[in-house]
Every structure is written in structure tokens, then in C-alpha cells.
Write a protein that holds these residues in place. Structure first.
Motif, PDB file in Angstrom:
ATOM      1  N   SER A 132      48.441  72.031  32.735  1.00  0.00           N
ATOM      2  CA  SER A 132      49.288  71.298  33.678  1.00  0.00           C
ATOM      3  C   SER A 132      50.021  72.259  34.620  1.00  0.00           C
ATOM      4  O   SER A 132      50.843  73.058  34.183  1.00  0.00           O
ATOM      5  CB  SER A 132      50.294  70.451  32.885  1.00  0.00           C
ATOM      6  N   SER A 134      52.601  72.677  37.832  1.00  0.00           N
ATOM      7  CA  SER A 134      53.683  71.972  38.521  1.00  0.00           C
ATOM      8  C   SER A 134      54.008  72.654  39.841  1.00  0.00           C
ATOM      9  O   SER A 134      54.110  73.884  39.911  1.00  0.00           O
ATOM     10  CB  SER A 134      54.949  71.946  37.657  1.00  0.00           C
ATOM     11  N   ASN A 187      51.968  67.385  40.302  1.00  0.00           N
ATOM     12  CA  ASN A 187      51.515  67.858  38.999  1.00  0.00           C
ATOM     13  C   ASN A 187      50.000  67.689  38.922  1.00  0.00           C
ATOM     14  O   ASN A 187      49.477  66.624  39.221  1.00  0.00           O
ATOM     15  CB  ASN A 187      52.222  67.048  37.908  1.00  0.00           C
ATOM     16  N   THR A 189      46.954  67.963  36.241  1.00  0.00           N
ATOM     17  CA  THR A 189      46.648  68.107  34.816  1.00  0.00           C
ATOM     18  C   THR A 189      45.133  68.160  34.645  1.00  0.00           C
ATOM     19  O   THR A 189      44.449  67.137  34.737  1.00  0.00           O
ATOM     20  CB  THR A 189      47.264  66.966  33.992  1.00  0.00           C
TER      21      THR A 189
END
Length: 200
Positions: A132, A134, A187, A189
Motif C-alpha cells: 500500500s 500513500s 492510496n 494497494t
């Protein structure tokens, strides 16, 4: 030391592993944030909750090589955006494993959020690795074990969080609303969906 060099190592949790690297992509983060905000075809999807259909409190995009079913809906993949494909290759090298799909979420401000959930869909196979990335506003990321233990991290601009091991079977995670946050957060993922009939 491996590919991580002097960076943080895996943190062992009860029934799971977590890697937290706050400045993993600090040098690239500003440019990546601006490009993805402009060029990703963000959509607001609908979800069914307690028999009602509601707008998801965020924008999203599923990208990759296979359809993905979550939140009761099947998302057909968009082709890899060149920048996302480049980020994917870098994370594959760091994590030493392949990724063939990515869920991108755009949290427009602190009112956008993600409720408690686990990435435990059957399509992901056993013990999936979720990487993940950010970008943008710092937001609080919360974790809770099914037996009660809780953890939290502040996910900052350019940071990388990797969840692995048994985490998705025993832990849930969420991104709560954040009063006073006016900036956007993106974000990404990354995950791997095994071919049908095969476990990860």
C-alpha cells in the motif's frame, strides 16, 4: 539485509506481518500525486449496506489484468496506466513477488473514509501480500485483531505499508474520517490474484 537495505524490516504481529517504511518514495511523491490526480479516471461507485444502496465515501479505480470482486460487486480492470505500471515494477522488486492488480482510492478530504474490512476475498488466494502506497494528506490507519488487539499508524506522503502473512484472516483495517483534513490522499494497494483454481 536484502533489498530493503537499511530501511525498516518486517514487524511480527500476532498472526501476521507488517512492514512500515515512512519515507519509501518521498522524493517521487509530489510528482506522482499530481499526475495520478489528473490522469486516473476516478469513479464513485455504489455499495449496498444494510439493504440500501449508497455512494462509497471515496473515488476509486481498479486496474490490472483480472476482474476483482469485492464489496458485492465485480470490477472489470482498466489497462495499466504507465506511471502505475512503473510503480508496480518497483514494488515487485522491493517485495520480491508479483502484483497483477491495484485498487486506487482517492480520498478527497477528511470526510472520505474506508470502514473496517479485511482483504480476504477468495480471489486473492491464501495469505495475500498487500503493498500500500500513500500519497497526499497524512491519514490515520487503524488495525484491530479479531481478539481485540489494536494498532494504528499515520500514513504519510510517500510512505509504503506492506501487510503479509496471516493478517487478512485475523486482522481488519480501516481509514477513519479525519476532521480538519482538507487535502486529498491517494492510496494504491497492489495485490496478486492467482489464476482461477490455484492458491497463492
Amino acid at each position: 539485509m536484502g533489498l530493503w537495505g537499511e530501511q525498516p524490516e518486517w514487524i511480527e504481529l500476532i498472526q501476521g506481518r507488517l512492514l512500515w517504511w515512512p519515507d519509501a518514495f518521498a522524493a517521487e511523491a509530489d510528482a506522482w500525486l499530481l499526475q495520478l490526480q489528473r490522469e486516473i479516471p476516478w469513479q464513485q461507485h455504489r455499495l449496498r449496506l444494510f439493504g440500501r444502496e449508497l455512494d462509497e465515501p471515496r473515488l476509486s479505480c481498479w486496474m490490472g489484468e483480472a476482474a476483482y470482486r469485492y464489496s458485492g460487486q465485480t470490477r472489470q480492470p482498466l489497462p495499466w496506466h504507465p506511471l502505475v505500471a512503473d510503480i508496480r515494477r518497483r514494488l515487485e522488486a522491493l517485495c520480491e513477488r508479483p502484483f497483477n492488480g491495484v485498487l486506487l482510492n482517492l480520498y478527497r478530504d477528511g470526510q472520505d473514509s474506508m470502514g473496517w474490512h479485511a482483504d480476504d476475498e477468495p480471489e486473492l488466494g491464501a495469505d495475500p501480500v498487500i503493498a500500500s502506497l500513500s500519497l497526499g494528506a497524512t491519514r490515520r490507519f487503524t488495525l484491530r485483531h479479531r481478539q481485540g488487539e489494536r494498532r494504528q499508524l499515520l500514513l504519510n506522503h510517500g510512505s509504503l505499508l506492506v501487510m503479509a502473512g496471516e493478517m487478512q484472516h485475523h486482522w481488519q483495517h480501516a481509514l477513519p474520517k479525519a476532521a480538519g483534513v482538507t487535502e486529498a490522499r491517494i492510496n494504491l494497494t497492489f495485490r496478486y490474484l492467482p489464476p482461477r483454481g490455484r492458491a497463492a
